[in-house]
Scaffold this motif. Structure first.
Motif, PDB file in Angstrom:
ATOM      1  N   ASN A  72      -0.896  16.164  -1.494  1.00  0.00           N
ATOM      2  CA  ASN A  72      -2.585  16.270  -0.707  1.00  0.00           C
ATOM      3  C   ASN A  72      -2.814  15.500   0.262  1.00  0.00           C
ATOM      4  N   ASP A  90       4.349  12.333  -1.730  1.00  0.00           N
ATOM      5  CA  ASP A  90       2.872  11.539  -1.440  1.00  0.00           C
ATOM      6  C   ASP A  90       1.790  11.977  -2.141  1.00  0.00           C
ATOM      7  N   THR A  95      -4.578  14.573   3.272  1.00  0.00           N
ATOM      8  CA  THR A  95      -5.629  13.836   3.139  1.00  0.00           C
ATOM      9  C   THR A  95      -6.802  14.350   4.482  1.00  0.00           C
ATOM     10  N   VAL A  99      -0.474   9.734  -2.951  1.00  0.00           N
ATOM     11  CA  VAL A  99      -1.612   8.520  -2.788  1.00  0.00           C
ATOM     12  C   VAL A  99      -2.800   9.024  -3.081  1.00  0.00           C
ATOM     13  N   SER A 100      -3.052  10.823  -2.851  1.00  0.00           N
ATOM     14  CA  SER A 100      -4.493  10.855  -2.522  1.00  0.00           C
ATOM     15  C   SER A 100      -3.954  11.998  -3.976  1.00  0.00           C
ATOM     16  N   GLN A 110      -5.435   2.757  -4.121  1.00  0.00           N
ATOM     17  CA  GLN A 110      -6.896   2.436  -3.941  1.00  0.00           C
ATOM     18  C   GLN A 110      -7.643   3.865  -3.264  1.00  0.00           C
ATOM     19  N   LYS A 111      -7.201   4.850  -4.617  1.00  0.00           N
ATOM     20  CA  LYS A 111      -7.445   6.085  -4.064  1.00  0.00           C
ATOM     21  C   LYS A 111      -8.410   7.042  -5.909  1.00  0.00           C
ATOM     22  N   THR A 158       1.080  -1.038  -0.289  1.00  0.00           N
ATOM     23  CA  THR A 158      -0.251   0.148   0.032  1.00  0.00           C
ATOM     24  C   THR A 158       0.728   2.034   0.089  1.00  0.00           C
ATOM     25  N   GLY A 159       0.071   2.171  -0.155  1.00  0.00           N
ATOM     26  CA  GLY A 159       0.613   4.036  -0.027  1.00  0.00           C
ATOM     27  C   GLY A 159       2.298   3.739   0.775  1.00  0.00           C
TER      28      GLY A 159
END
Ligand SMILES: *Cc1c(COP(=O)(O)O)cnc(C)c1O
Length: 388
Positions: free
Chosen positions: A141, A170, A143, A172-173, A195-196, A63-64
């Motif tokens: 971003n 980062d 989150t 991720v989002s 998953q984003k 994952t991230g």
């Protein structure tokens, strides 16, 4: 409860039907002669989403969070100094990881609601004459607060200081939802997750590294094994992976990238902006404010501040139990003070209006002094006026 649960959290996001269908595959032999036909174009096309031609893309079954660790341990030496500005929970967790992995962390706290202070960054880098700082860790971003930082500006600050530190971001989002330009911004390590914005289940860490970062991974001495980039570099070149990949995630990613490129990345960014803007109009109509300060508003998630007399957790609980919608909670420092509405991934005007109507009902149920219909009205006017 009849009907479906409506997912309005900032990850995991809603998976498009085309993507879940693409993931419904028989298990396959990842050492077969056919496997490179799946992996090689996937790694090439992933680079388009990161907007890099110079860099190289990687997929880890992780994952991230692992992405943060991959960037740090593959390029730095034990005890190296990293610089981070902490303005939310994800920046905090990355800082904490760097600490726990034995790097020397220089952490500057910024009020939650703002992003990376570019002037302060430039001043700090100029002071660092002997280049003790080996990497700048930037959360594009954040989150937890719904704050977007200016990564192009981070690069300009680094250039103005003529500082050679690696730049890790980062995303991720942000990546696949917000404008992200790895090459233009001179990003050395870009980190994302499945998953984003990629609209997949969790289980994929998607990364891209610059040539400079990949050169560092050949000479640095930090011990690593499962997360070693070199094992991926060595096997990816022939279209294979160092260990068993999650093949459903790969098939899902194939479809997700196809959908993103078909829509066009610039259109994807514009859609996220519109959906976010309609949400912000609703929030303003309720008389509530964002955690993000002006200029930092995120187009993938809005963190909404509730008055001191209220607990945001009540809004989230009502929304979930009474209306079957999931909202994001406030993390650590802002627990109870904010709730978050995700507007990321597979969303359109009407799905967004579902979120806004659900939130509005939960606010009314919890005695918020708002006019029924005000948020929905503001959003529909905006969406109608700007629909193509
Ligand atoms: C979700 C998120 C992460 C963590 O990713 P995991 O996939 O949960 O490990 C890291 N950074 C940001 C900004 C995020 O939004």
């Amino acid at each position: 409860m009849a009907g479906r649960n409506h997912l309005y959290i900032p990850g995991p996001t809603n998976v498009p039907t085309e993507v879940s269908n693409a993931m419904r595959v028989d298990m396959e032999d990842h050492r077969s002669p056919a496997f490179p036909e799946l992996l090689k174009p996937l790694l090439q096309d992933l680079k388009k989403i990161f907007k890099t031609e110079q860099g190289q893309a990687f997929i880890f079954p992780a994952t991230g969070t692992a992405g943060w660790e991959i960037a740090l341990t593959n390029t730095l030496n034990p005890g190296d100094k990293v610089l981070i500005y902490r303005f939310g929970q994800f920046a905090h967790l990355w800082m904490d990881m760097a600490n726990r992995l034995g790097f020397e962390v220089e952490c500057h706290d910024v009020a939650w609601g703002k992003g990376i202070p570019l002037d302060a960054l430039e001043v700090r880098l100029k002071e660092d004459n002997d280049h003790q700082i080996k990497a700048v860790l930037a959360t594009h971003n954040e989150t937890s607060t719904g704050v977007t930082s200016d990564i192009g500006g981070v690069r300009l600050a680094m250039n103005a200081a003529n500082h050679p530190a690696l730049l890790f971001v980062d995303g991720v989002s942000s990546i696949a939802s917000l404008d992200f330009r790895m090459d233009d911004w001179g990003v050395d390590g870009a980190i994302s997750g499945s998953q984003k914005g990629f609209m997949l289940p969790a289980g994929g860490a998607f990364l891209a590294f610059s040539q400079k970062a990949m050169a560092a991974c050949n000479t640095n001495t930090y011990p690593r094994c499962f997360l070693d980039l070199k094992d991926h570099i060595n096997t990816n070149k022939d279209g294979y992976t160092p260990y068993t990949p999650s093949t459903p995630i790969l098939h899902g990613l194939r479809k997700s990238i196809d959908l993103l490129l078909e829509e066009g990345l610039e259109n994807v960014f514009a859609r996220h902006h519109r959906l976010a803007e309609g949400t912000r109009k609703a929030i303003a109509a309720w008389g509530l404010s964002l955690c993000a300060q002006p200029g930092f508003e995120s187009n993938t998630v809005s963190a909404v501040v509730v008055p001191e007399s209220k607990d945001a957790r009540d809004v989230i609980a009502t929304a979930y139990h009474k209306y079957n919608i999931s909202l994001g909670g406030g993390l650590t420092e802002v627990a109870g003070k904010v709730f978050r509405i995700g507007h990321m991934g597979n969303m359109n005007d009407v799905s967004m209006l579902g979120a806004i109507a659900g939130v509005e009902m939960a606010l009314l149920d919890n005695g918020f002094d708002i006019t029924p219909g005000s948020g929905v009205a503001a959003a529909i006017e905006y969406y109608r006026a700007t629909a193509s």
